[in-house]
Design a protein around this motif. Structure first.
Motif, mmCIF file in Angstrom:
data_model
loop_
_atom_site.group_PDB
_atom_site.id
_atom_site.type_symbol
_atom_site.label_atom_id
_atom_site.label_comp_id
_atom_site.label_asym_id
_atom_site.label_seq_id
_atom_site.Cartn_x
_atom_site.Cartn_y
_atom_site.Cartn_z
ATOM 1 N N PHE A 120 0.840 -1.208 0.000
ATOM 2 C CA PHE A 120 0.000 0.000 0.000
ATOM 3 C C PHE A 120 0.873 1.255 0.000
ATOM 4 N N GLU A 121 1.928 1.212 0.811
ATOM 5 C CA GLU A 121 2.786 2.399 0.903
ATOM 6 C C GLU A 121 3.505 2.645 -0.429
ATOM 7 N N ALA A 122 4.029 1.567 -1.010
ATOM 8 C CA ALA A 122 4.705 1.710 -2.309
ATOM 9 C C ALA A 122 3.720 2.216 -3.359
ATOM 10 N N ALA A 123 2.502 1.698 -3.308
ATOM 11 C CA ALA A 123 1.477 2.107 -4.279
ATOM 12 C C ALA A 123 1.229 3.611 -4.180
ATOM 13 N N MET A 124 1.060 4.103 -2.950
ATOM 14 C CA MET A 124 0.760 5.525 -2.784
ATOM 15 C C MET A 124 1.949 6.387 -3.203
ATOM 16 N N LEU B 210 -7.570 -8.875 -5.403
ATOM 17 C CA LEU B 210 -7.267 -8.050 -6.587
ATOM 18 C C LEU B 210 -5.917 -8.452 -7.172
ATOM 19 N N ALA B 211 -4.945 -8.701 -6.297
ATOM 20 C CA ALA B 211 -3.621 -9.149 -6.767
ATOM 21 C C ALA B 211 -3.750 -10.499 -7.467
ATOM 22 N N ASP B 212 -4.551 -11.380 -6.871
ATOM 23 C CA ASP B 212 -4.742 -12.713 -7.463
ATOM 24 C C ASP B 212 -5.389 -12.599 -8.842
ATOM 25 N N LEU B 213 -6.384 -11.735 -8.942
ATOM 26 C CA LEU B 213 -7.113 -11.612 -10.208
ATOM 27 C C LEU B 213 -6.227 -11.053 -11.315
ATOM 28 N N LEU B 214 -5.422 -10.039 -10.978
ATOM 29 C CA LEU B 214 -4.536 -9.498 -12.008
ATOM 30 C C LEU B 214 -3.520 -10.553 -12.443
ATOM 31 N N THR B 215 -3.073 -11.358 -11.493
ATOM 32 C CA THR B 215 -2.112 -12.425 -11.828
ATOM 33 C C THR B 215 -2.769 -13.441 -12.765
ATOM 34 N N ILE B 216 -3.981 -13.852 -12.437
ATOM 35 C CA ILE B 216 -4.681 -14.817 -13.298
ATOM 36 C C ILE B 216 -4.891 -14.207 -14.680
ATOM 37 N N TYR B 217 -5.296 -12.944 -14.692
ATOM 38 C CA TYR B 217 -5.557 -12.262 -15.971
ATOM 39 C C TYR B 217 -4.294 -12.213 -16.827
ATOM 40 N N ARG B 218 -3.172 -11.852 -16.200
ATOM 41 C CA ARG B 218 -1.931 -11.697 -16.972
ATOM 42 C C ARG B 218 -1.338 -13.049 -17.378
ATOM 43 N N GLU B 219 -1.537 -14.060 -16.536
ATOM 44 C CA GLU B 219 -0.956 -15.374 -16.850
ATOM 45 C C GLU B 219 -1.838 -16.180 -17.788
ATOM 46 N N VAL C 152 2.874 -10.584 -5.920
ATOM 47 C CA VAL C 152 3.243 -9.475 -5.029
ATOM 48 C C VAL C 152 3.295 -8.167 -5.828
ATOM 49 N N LEU C 153 3.944 -8.230 -6.973
ATOM 50 C CA LEU C 153 4.064 -7.037 -7.810
ATOM 51 C C LEU C 153 2.688 -6.614 -8.343
ATOM 52 N N ASN C 154 1.919 -7.594 -8.785
ATOM 53 C CA ASN C 154 0.575 -7.286 -9.289
ATOM 54 C C ASN C 154 -0.286 -6.647 -8.204
ATOM 55 N N GLY C 155 -0.049 -7.071 -6.947
ATOM 56 C CA GLY C 155 -0.800 -6.495 -5.822
ATOM 57 C C GLY C 155 -0.575 -5.007 -5.712
ATOM 58 N N LYS C 156 0.653 -4.580 -5.915
ATOM 59 C CA LYS C 156 0.951 -3.141 -5.840
ATOM 60 C C LYS C 156 0.221 -2.383 -6.952
ATOM 61 N N TYR C 157 0.223 -2.938 -8.151
ATOM 62 C CA TYR C 157 -0.448 -2.240 -9.261
ATOM 63 C C TYR C 157 -1.959 -2.153 -9.025
ATOM 64 N N MET C 158 -2.522 -3.231 -8.503
ATOM 65 C CA MET C 158 -3.975 -3.199 -8.268
ATOM 66 C C MET C 158 -4.321 -2.252 -7.119
ATOM 67 N N ARG C 159 -3.451 -2.169 -6.129
ATOM 68 C CA ARG C 159 -3.703 -1.216 -5.031
ATOM 69 C C ARG C 159 -3.598 0.213 -5.554
ATOM 70 N N MET C 160 -2.676 0.447 -6.477
ATOM 71 C CA MET C 160 -2.596 1.786 -7.101
ATOM 72 C C MET C 160 -3.907 2.089 -7.833
ATOM 73 N N ALA C 161 -4.376 1.115 -8.605
ATOM 74 C CA ALA C 161 -5.618 1.319 -9.361
ATOM 75 C C ALA C 161 -6.798 1.554 -8.415
#
Lengths: 308, 140
Positions: free
Chosen positions: A57-61, A135-144, A287-296
């Motif tokens: 969350f902190e990295a996202a912000m 949200l992180a899981d979903l972006l991972t599934i979507y991208r993979e 983990v990385l996808n989680g940051k992007y989804m938290r940004m979104a």
């Protein structure tokens, strides 16, 4: 209008699509988003320990150009003096623009959302919900996998207390052609209410099995979970069950070449370190996808609140 | 009200599913009632086979949500001067506030005493109520 995210099902499928599209755009064009939250503050209220979620969350912000304030343990907040969640939420609303909160008690995030004047994101409320992990899981599934339809998803380990598993089942059950294989010891089976209220109600096929190795060949996704010490009242039960399912390279021998191995992390020993180098290991991508989804998500909620 | 008399002015909760009268009595707080209260169990009923009845010999406000939660098939009759003046319709309430209490030790309501215990009707067909906060199912 102020809106919070407590449960992944608070978001419609269309909104999930929108968040995924935003996250993908952030990945492609990070510079476009580098200052959109300039002058805005995220409060991270973490009443129990967390490495990944809080730092994510902190990295996202920070990557959105915003600032962060908060605490990382109940002992370093007024909760140690007996302050209620409601009062904490009202107080923090005076300092920040959005809250991300983790609390050991189920429903704490809803109490915060009902009392805060700013959006609240549930960053985990006990064993109940953890929507941003989903949200992180979903972006991972979507991208993979390139989408969410026609997948056989194996969920393995602690399916009883694993909040990420319950949220993922809820989210994925809204797509077509989904089948679940629920792999766990009998003591840690998925709760009846998840089966009755989600799977049975929507007519989604699933089977409950105990043998991980036998289930692997048919899976498109294998979602491993940790047997969590903090969810047990009884230490003996924890020690007896913690090593029930360990994924190693041998067990992956019969898996599909495009299997996607996921894990919400942290792992203890349920995935052998040797698996990390296998191309099917996707848990650090999560983990990385989680940051992007938290940004979104931060962007979406601040926009809806009229803050940006 | 005597043991064999009808209510002159008060309330009769009729068509209670046999065996549910005591739960209704408790949740409605009738143990605090100063007037006469009669609980009649296992009365013969043409429609129901057996039923329970509660008679309260004072005209008091009843929380109909409680009756709707315990037994939506029950009927509430308001009696004044020996005459039926109103039949109240009962339905399952969408939410219950501070009627039943969440027993999940992991729920936020277990530590924050000032919070109301709110349950939502999540499955009308199966009469399932869940805690608003932790979604634990209420057990009757």
């Amino acid at each position: 209008m102020k809106r919070s995210l407590i449960d992944i099902l608070d978001l419609s499928v269309a909104e999930l699509d929108e968040l995924i599209a935003t996250a993908c755009d952030i990945i492609e064009n990070p510079a476009k988003y580098a200052h959109v939250c300039a002058g805005k503050k995220l409060a991270t209220l973490f009443f129990e320990p967390s490495t990944r979620t809080r730092l994510s969350f902190e990295a996202a912000m920070y990557e959105l150009g915003g600032n962060v304030l908060g605490f990382a343990g109940a002992q370093s907040s007024s909760a140690a003096k007996g302050e209620s969640v409601a009062d904490t939420a009202k107080t923090v609303s005076c300092y920040a623009d959005i809250i991300a909160m983790r609390h050991p008690k189920e429903g704490a995030a809803l109490v915060a959302a009902n009392n805060a004047s700013i959006p609240v994101i549930n960053a985990g409320d006990g064993g109940h919900c953890h929507p941003t992990q989903t949200l992180a899981d979903l972006l991972t599934i979507y991208r993979e996998k390139g989408g969410f339809h026609h997948l056989t998803i194996g969920l393995c380990g602690d399916l009883k207390f694993g909040r990420t598993v319950h949220s993922l089942i809820g989210a994925m059950s809204r797509y077509t052609g989904i089948r679940f294989v629920l792999i766990s010891p009998s003591e840690l089976r998925i709760p009846d209410y998840v089966k009755e209220d989600v799977l049975d109600k929507k007519g989604i096929p699933y089977e409950e099995v105990t043998d991980l190795e036998a289930a692997i060949p048919e899976l498109d996704i294998l979602y491993m979970t940790r047997v969590q010490r903090e969810r047990f009242f009884n230490e003996e039960d924890y020690l007896r069950l913690k090593d029930s399912y360990i994924l190693d390279l041998k067990k992956l021998t019969n898996a599909k070449n495009d299997l996607c191995v996921m894990h919400p992390l942290p792992r203890v020993n349920e995935i052998s370190v040797a698996v990390d180098n296998d191309p099917r290991a996707c848990y650090f991508k999560q983990v990385l996808n989680g940051k992007y989804m938290r940004m979104a998500l931060i962007l979406k909620l601040l926009k809806e609140a009229g803050t940006i | 009200m005597n043991i064999d008399s009808t209510v002159r002015t008060g309330i009769v909760i009729d068509h209670i599913t046999a065996g549910r009268a005591m739960l209704l009595y408790e949740l409605l707080g009738l143990e605090n009632e100063q007037g006469a209260v009669a609980i009649i169990k296992n009365v013969q009923s043409r429609k129901m086979g057996k039923k329970d009845i509660i008679k309260v010999d004072t005209e008091r406000k009843l929380n109909l949500d409680i009756i709707g939660y315990v037994d939506p098939g029950a009927t509430v009759n308001v009696i004044r001067d020996g005459k039926l003046i109103e039949k109240k319709s009962i339905s399952m309430p969408e939410t219950l506030t501070d009627v039943i209490f969440c027993k999940n030790p992991r729920c936020i309501t277990s530590v924050e005493q000032e919070l109301s215990h709110v349950f939502r009707l999540t499955d009308k067909q199966n009469k399932v109520y869940r805690c608003l906060y932790c979604e634990t199912q209420a057990k009757q």
